[in-house]
Design an enzyme around this catalytic site. Structure first.
Site, PDB file in Angstrom:
ATOM      1  N   ASN A  67     -12.982  -3.336   2.537  1.00  0.00           N
ATOM      2  CA  ASN A  67     -13.599  -2.058   2.254  1.00  0.00           C
ATOM      3  C   ASN A  67     -15.049  -2.486   1.403  1.00  0.00           C
ATOM      4  OD1 ASN A  67     -12.700  -0.655   5.159  1.00  0.00           O
ATOM      5  ND2 ASN A  67     -11.011   0.050   3.469  1.00  0.00           N
ATOM      6  N   HIS A  86     -11.784  -1.187  -7.191  1.00  0.00           N
ATOM      7  CA  HIS A  86     -11.887  -2.139  -7.458  1.00  0.00           C
ATOM      8  C   HIS A  86     -11.173  -3.166  -6.775  1.00  0.00           C
ATOM      9  CE1 HIS A  86      -8.702  -4.003 -11.073  1.00  0.00           C
ATOM     10  NE2 HIS A  86      -8.655  -4.875  -9.437  1.00  0.00           N
ATOM     11  N   HIS A 108      -7.420  -5.867   2.002  1.00  0.00           N
ATOM     12  CA  HIS A 108      -6.020  -5.409   2.583  1.00  0.00           C
ATOM     13  C   HIS A 108      -5.269  -6.509   3.675  1.00  0.00           C
ATOM     14  CE1 HIS A 108      -6.680  -0.871   2.354  1.00  0.00           C
ATOM     15  NE2 HIS A 108      -7.993  -1.498   1.335  1.00  0.00           N
ATOM     16  N   HIS A 145     -10.006  -5.306  -3.564  1.00  0.00           N
ATOM     17  CA  HIS A 145      -9.062  -5.554  -3.330  1.00  0.00           C
ATOM     18  C   HIS A 145      -8.921  -6.018  -1.588  1.00  0.00           C
ATOM     19  CE1 HIS A 145     -10.107  -1.066  -2.417  1.00  0.00           C
ATOM     20  NE2 HIS A 145      -9.050  -1.368  -1.431  1.00  0.00           N
ATOM     21  N   HIS A 161     -11.465  -6.455 -13.361  1.00  0.00           N
ATOM     22  CA  HIS A 161     -11.775  -5.134 -12.896  1.00  0.00           C
ATOM     23  C   HIS A 161     -13.255  -5.976 -12.025  1.00  0.00           C
ATOM     24  CE1 HIS A 161     -12.805  -1.348 -11.822  1.00  0.00           C
ATOM     25  NE2 HIS A 161     -14.592  -1.910 -12.094  1.00  0.00           N
ATOM     26  N   GLY A 209     -15.551   3.158   4.185  1.00  0.00           N
ATOM     27  CA  GLY A 209     -14.501   3.798   3.604  1.00  0.00           C
ATOM     28  C   GLY A 209     -13.793   2.506   2.528  1.00  0.00           C
ATOM     29  N   ASP A 223       1.071  -1.185  -0.305  1.00  0.00           N
ATOM     30  CA  ASP A 223       0.343  -0.256   0.056  1.00  0.00           C
ATOM     31  C   ASP A 223       0.444   1.339  -0.041  1.00  0.00           C
ATOM     32  OD1 ASP A 223      -2.880   0.088   0.928  1.00  0.00           O
ATOM     33  OD2 ASP A 223      -1.788   2.131   1.189  1.00  0.00           O
TER      34      ASP A 223
HETATM   35  P1  5GP Z   1      -9.385   1.304   0.054  1.00  0.00           P
HETATM   36  O1  5GP Z   1     -10.226   2.675   0.921  1.00  0.00           O
HETATM   37  O2  5GP Z   1     -10.539   1.487  -1.355  1.00  0.00           O
HETATM   38  O3  5GP Z   1     -10.065   0.208   0.865  1.00  0.00           O
HETATM   39  O4  5GP Z   1      -7.680   0.934  -0.061  1.00  0.00           O
HETATM   40  C1  5GP Z   1      -7.057   2.186  -0.703  1.00  0.00           C
HETATM   41  C2  5GP Z   1      -6.194   2.042  -1.101  1.00  0.00           C
HETATM   42  O5  5GP Z   1      -4.870   1.777  -1.457  1.00  0.00           O
HETATM   43  C3  5GP Z   1      -5.255   3.111  -0.139  1.00  0.00           C
HETATM   44  O6  5GP Z   1      -5.369   2.019   0.972  1.00  0.00           O
HETATM   45  C4  5GP Z   1      -4.857   3.583  -0.413  1.00  0.00           C
HETATM   46  O7  5GP Z   1      -3.688   4.238   0.589  1.00  0.00           O
HETATM   47  C5  5GP Z   1      -4.270   3.026  -1.557  1.00  0.00           C
HETATM   48  N1  5GP Z   1      -3.696   3.615  -2.525  1.00  0.00           N
HETATM   49  C6  5GP Z   1      -4.290   4.539  -3.645  1.00  0.00           C
HETATM   50  N2  5GP Z   1      -3.597   4.852  -4.220  1.00  0.00           N
HETATM   51  C7  5GP Z   1      -2.135   3.930  -4.145  1.00  0.00           C
HETATM   52  C8  5GP Z   1      -1.541   3.545  -5.681  1.00  0.00           C
HETATM   53  O8  5GP Z   1      -1.385   4.177  -6.382  1.00  0.00           O
HETATM   54  N3  5GP Z   1      -0.200   2.698  -5.037  1.00  0.00           N
HETATM   55  C9  5GP Z   1      -1.033   1.677  -4.146  1.00  0.00           C
HETATM   56  N4  5GP Z   1       0.562   0.984  -3.570  1.00  0.00           N
HETATM   57  N5  5GP Z   1      -1.548   2.391  -3.001  1.00  0.00           N
HETATM   58  C10 5GP Z   1      -2.257   2.769  -3.288  1.00  0.00           C
HETATM   59 ZN    ZN Z   2     -10.095  -1.632 -12.207  1.00  0.00          ZN
END
Ligand code: 5GP
Ligand code: ZN
Length: 103
Positions: free
Chosen positions: A83, A94, A98, A96, A46, A89, A30
């Site tokens: 999330n 796309h 954590h 993912h 996707h 949150g 991240d």
């Molecule tokens: P979400 O809030 O959608 O569950 O988490 C998205 C995560 O993607 C966040 O923890 C954020 O720091 C991470 N993130 C956003 N943009 C990028 C990126 O360009 N590269 C990487 N490696 N992580 C990203």
């Molecule tokens: Zn995507």
């Protein structure tokens, strides 16, 4: 999908620090880690979120991939987090998972 940052990472159009690549998944650090180890396990396809996911095997693969990475990183305990949707949150639409842990 155009303009999806995780699709671009999957396609190596923008860089990331990869820790895993399989037929269905990639995993990378991240960019804004919230714990010492914070890795995202991301589907190559996707899919917007868990709400749109129809293939239960993919969810299982994501969890098992995260578990394998945690083992490689010698994490004894860790958090696995999806999330889901803005109210949940989710910022990147796309799918993912954590993986968060470390001291
Ligand atoms: P979400 O809030 O959608 O569950 O988490 C998205 C995560 O993607 C966040 O923890 C954020 O720091 C991470 N993130 C956003 N943009 C990028 C990126 O360009 N590269 C990487 N490696 N992580 C990203
Ligand atoms: Zn995507």
């Amino acid at each position: 999908m155009d303009n999806c940052i995780f699709c671009k990472i999957v396609n190596k159009e923008i860089p990331a620090d990869f820790v895993l690549e399989s037929e269905e998944l990639v995993a990378f650090d991240d960019i804004h880690p919230k714990t010492p180890i914070h890795i995202l396990v991301v589907t190559k396809a996707h899919v917007a979120s868990i709400k749109e996911l129809e293939n239960p095997e993919l969810a299982g693969e994501m969890v098992m991939a995260a578990k394998g990475i945690a083992h490689e990183k010698n994490l004894d305990g860790y958090k696995l987090l999806f999330n889901v949707g803005r109210e949940g949150g989710q910022e990147i639409d796309h799918l993912h998972l954590h993986l968060m842990g470390g001291k």
